[in-house]
Enzyme design. Sequence first.
Site, PDB file in Angstrom:
ATOM      1  N   HIS A  20      34.449  37.235  56.977  1.00  0.00           N
ATOM      2  CA  HIS A  20      33.688  36.132  57.564  1.00  0.00           C
ATOM      3  C   HIS A  20      34.526  34.853  57.539  1.00  0.00           C
ATOM      4  CE1 HIS A  20      32.983  34.702  53.541  1.00  0.00           C
ATOM      5  NE2 HIS A  20      32.237  35.742  53.201  1.00  0.00           N
ATOM      6  N   HIS A  23      36.763  34.019  54.397  1.00  0.00           N
ATOM      7  CA  HIS A  23      38.057  34.707  54.303  1.00  0.00           C
ATOM      8  C   HIS A  23      39.036  34.143  55.334  1.00  0.00           C
ATOM      9  CE1 HIS A  23      34.849  37.761  53.425  1.00  0.00           C
ATOM     10  NE2 HIS A  23      35.457  37.671  52.266  1.00  0.00           N
ATOM     11  N   CYS A 128      28.875  41.958  36.925  1.00  0.00           N
ATOM     12  CA  CYS A 128      28.465  41.887  38.336  1.00  0.00           C
ATOM     13  C   CYS A 128      29.487  42.673  39.148  1.00  0.00           C
ATOM     14  CB  CYS A 128      28.412  40.444  38.832  1.00  0.00           C
ATOM     15  SG  CYS A 128      28.217  40.380  40.635  1.00  0.00           S
ATOM     16  N   CYS A 131      31.227  40.693  41.984  1.00  0.00           N
ATOM     17  CA  CYS A 131      32.339  39.819  41.553  1.00  0.00           C
ATOM     18  C   CYS A 131      33.410  40.643  40.852  1.00  0.00           C
ATOM     19  CB  CYS A 131      31.889  38.782  40.531  1.00  0.00           C
ATOM     20  SG  CYS A 131      30.681  37.615  41.086  1.00  0.00           S
ATOM     21  N   CYS A 146      23.512  37.396  38.526  1.00  0.00           N
ATOM     22  CA  CYS A 146      24.871  36.862  38.696  1.00  0.00           C
ATOM     23  C   CYS A 146      24.777  35.444  39.266  1.00  0.00           C
ATOM     24  CB  CYS A 146      25.647  37.763  39.659  1.00  0.00           C
ATOM     25  SG  CYS A 146      27.075  36.928  40.373  1.00  0.00           S
ATOM     26  N   HIS A 149      26.214  35.763  43.104  1.00  0.00           N
ATOM     27  CA  HIS A 149      25.527  36.616  44.084  1.00  0.00           C
ATOM     28  C   HIS A 149      24.011  36.662  43.914  1.00  0.00           C
ATOM     29  CE1 HIS A 149      29.713  38.080  44.204  1.00  0.00           C
ATOM     30  NE2 HIS A 149      29.451  38.167  45.491  1.00  0.00           N
ATOM     31  N   LYS A 326      23.619  28.149  51.823  1.00  0.00           N
ATOM     32  CA  LYS A 326      24.640  29.086  51.392  1.00  0.00           C
ATOM     33  C   LYS A 326      24.764  30.155  52.484  1.00  0.00           C
ATOM     34  CE  LYS A 326      25.124  32.597  47.790  1.00  0.00           C
ATOM     35  NZ  LYS A 326      26.475  32.892  47.676  1.00  0.00           N
ATOM     36  N   LYS A 329      24.087  37.222  53.928  1.00  0.00           N
ATOM     37  CA  LYS A 329      23.543  38.219  54.859  1.00  0.00           C
ATOM     38  C   LYS A 329      22.035  38.085  54.935  1.00  0.00           C
ATOM     39  CE  LYS A 329      26.636  42.082  55.203  1.00  0.00           C
ATOM     40  NZ  LYS A 329      27.036  43.366  54.637  1.00  0.00           N
TER      41      LYS A 329
HETATM   42  N1  MSP Z   1      39.517  40.693  46.058  1.00  0.00           N
HETATM   43  C1  MSP Z   1      39.338  39.425  45.458  1.00  0.00           C
HETATM   44  C2  MSP Z   1      40.633  38.664  45.402  1.00  0.00           C
HETATM   45  C3  MSP Z   1      41.747  39.362  44.709  1.00  0.00           C
HETATM   46  S1  MSP Z   1      43.229  38.488  44.850  1.00  0.00           S
HETATM   47  C4  MSP Z   1      44.280  39.234  43.833  1.00  0.00           C
HETATM   48  C5  MSP Z   1      38.319  38.635  46.271  1.00  0.00           C
HETATM   49  N2  MSP Z   1      38.154  39.019  47.546  1.00  0.00           N
HETATM   50  S2  MSP Z   1      37.084  38.463  48.590  1.00  0.00           S
HETATM   51  O1  MSP Z   1      37.093  39.379  49.699  1.00  0.00           O
HETATM   52  O2  MSP Z   1      35.830  38.258  47.946  1.00  0.00           O
HETATM   53  O3  MSP Z   1      37.638  37.134  49.236  1.00  0.00           O
HETATM   54  C6  MSP Z   1      37.783  36.039  48.554  1.00  0.00           C
HETATM   55  C7  MSP Z   1      38.220  34.852  49.354  1.00  0.00           C
HETATM   56  O4  MSP Z   1      37.277  34.426  50.347  1.00  0.00           O
HETATM   57  C8  MSP Z   1      38.332  33.739  48.348  1.00  0.00           C
HETATM   58  O5  MSP Z   1      39.416  32.913  48.583  1.00  0.00           O
HETATM   59  C9  MSP Z   1      36.991  33.050  48.528  1.00  0.00           C
HETATM   60  O6  MSP Z   1      36.974  31.769  48.012  1.00  0.00           O
HETATM   61  C10 MSP Z   1      36.826  33.121  50.027  1.00  0.00           C
HETATM   62  N3  MSP Z   1      35.429  32.901  50.370  1.00  0.00           N
HETATM   63  C11 MSP Z   1      34.371  33.760  50.269  1.00  0.00           C
HETATM   64  N4  MSP Z   1      33.245  33.111  50.656  1.00  0.00           N
HETATM   65  C12 MSP Z   1      33.540  31.825  51.000  1.00  0.00           C
HETATM   66  C13 MSP Z   1      32.835  30.746  51.595  1.00  0.00           C
HETATM   67  N5  MSP Z   1      31.541  30.764  51.821  1.00  0.00           N
HETATM   68  N6  MSP Z   1      33.568  29.649  51.946  1.00  0.00           N
HETATM   69  C14 MSP Z   1      34.931  29.583  51.818  1.00  0.00           C
HETATM   70  N7  MSP Z   1      35.614  30.580  51.275  1.00  0.00           N
HETATM   71  C15 MSP Z   1      34.923  31.630  50.664  1.00  0.00           C
HETATM   72  O7  MSP Z   1      37.749  37.701  45.744  1.00  0.00           O
END
Ligand code: MSP
Length: 550
Positions: A20, A23, A128, A131, A146, A149, A326, A329
């Site tokens: 999304h 990421h 969790c 996480c 959590c 989440h 926030k 889904k």
């Molecule tokens: N797999 C772990 C990271 C391991 S690195 C060795 C992980 N993955 S994640 O798929 O959850 O993606 C995390 C990234 O997406 C993070 O940088 C996180 O801050 C970012 N975001 C997820 N939701 C977000 C928002 N709502 N807004 C901005 N970025 C956010 O964590």
Amino acid sequence: MTKKNYYITTPLYYVNDELHIGHATTTLYADTMARFKELDGFQVKFLTGSDEHGQKIFKAAQKAGLSPKAFADKIVGKFQEVWEALGIREHQFIRTTDAYHEKVVQSLFQRLKEKDLVYKAPYQALYCTDCEQAYSPSQLLDGSLCPIHKTQVIKLSEENYFFRLSAFEKILRSRLDDDTLAQTERAPGIEADPNAILPLSKRNEILGKVREGLENISISRTAFDWGVEMPGDSEHVLWVWFDALVNYISALVQTKVDPQAENLQDIDHLCQALDFQENWPVAHHFIGKDILWHHSVVWWSMLNGAGLTMPHRVYAHGWWTVEGEKMSKTLGNIIRPTAVAERYGQDQLRYFVLREGPVKEDANWQATRFHQRINNDLSKELGNLFSRITKMLWKYCDGAIPALPQETFADATLHTGIQELKTMAQELPEKLRKTMDVFAFPQALEELWKLVRTLNRFIDQTEPFKRAKVPEQRQELLAIMHALFQSLKVLSFALAPFLPNAALRMREELGLNDQQATNLDDACSWLVNFENIRIAEKSTQLFPRIEENK
Ligand code: MSP
């Protein structure tokens, strides 16, 4: 001249779901930085990838009725589509299921074990799965949810291997240049750097937590086997975070990993890889705020324990909310970057994220704001400017670039206006370097937009369209057209890291090629040889206005 290296990484994204805007934001920031550093003459390595092990993925695969690997393969393919839609140009994509990575994880674990930093003990935790992290009872919401989440945590109870994180408190405080730490307490050989975590507010949060003391952490699991097998105890797989963090090193030592080797390879031997030697000292981890603890406290301790240096910088950005809520889904308000890029354009999405995104603090995604930014900054200020100038160059100069007349004009506004444009361009590289070095993307764009707005003002003030009707004003008109062309040239190169498509179109329509500026200083200086340049007769609209009001 050998180029300076710059290594930038994003987190590895979990393959349990589609990507999304959160990421995409981390990745867009990293991509823009990589492109900017390349333009500034650095030898850049930009790494991103996928996090494929652990209980979360295991469960998601079960739900989809696929093996974890088949499930991961399917989702990873979609990641590539997203990167393409956003114009992401990573140099290496790593998957935690890549065989070479698994071997590096095992080698690093082995080194920690040899150093007596790992021990076995009963583990009980409130965990969790989303996480992939344990929480203390006081961190939970309503006693069992959590904090991120808002889902039920599970109770884990198993015999695990632990990593002695508590041994690293003074080392971490020394690295973060903790001024409450007496000189005698500082860890020898650790380079203190208050900017090792940016922004400083985030560094202060981490430092505060480290000062409270660190607890050892569990780094293995036995309840499932979807992970990297622990050397010496095949009943266990390594904790998914332990596994995933190592990717930043694995990617650099790949050439030294022997896929046939039956025994574990020595981590020091692997780190002799040239890629590692060149890039590790300049490693910049770009991440979101939720995973800063892992990327500083846990990762740095693992590295220090294994005898390796810590990354140069970790930058933690904030989070998006959507129209004040926030993103989730359940609320059905997830912003899909591919959908936005398809509908409004890749550069339009990039611009909004870089200009309004959560680079320092959290930010709110608002459709009206998105429309305003596109219509005002891109369509009106930049797009109209570009077509206005190119049209005039055709109308008044037949698409050629006139030389700057030598005489000084009686018209002081004209004279100072041209000087101002030239000076702004000359000063741009330093301004961009200064802002980009602290990941201040909005401020970097603001520097570029100062030039855009000054150009619009310059046209309004010097009125070339009026002078075109007065033959005696021909020299003045040519001077204006020269300055306008040169300024557009500067923008067409300097905007490239931020708006790669528009910048390319600008260069093409201005009759420029990449050889005309191979670094940032060239990009921002006025061309000396412009005699053979012909601009395109028809210029396209760079950024159509968004008409709807939704
Ligand atoms: N797999 C772990 C990271 C391991 S690195 C060795 C992980 N993955 S994640 O798929 O959850 O993606 C995390 C990234 O997406 C993070 O940088 C996180 O801050 C970012 N975001 C997820 N939701 C977000 C928002 N709502 N807004 C901005 N970025 C956010 O964590």
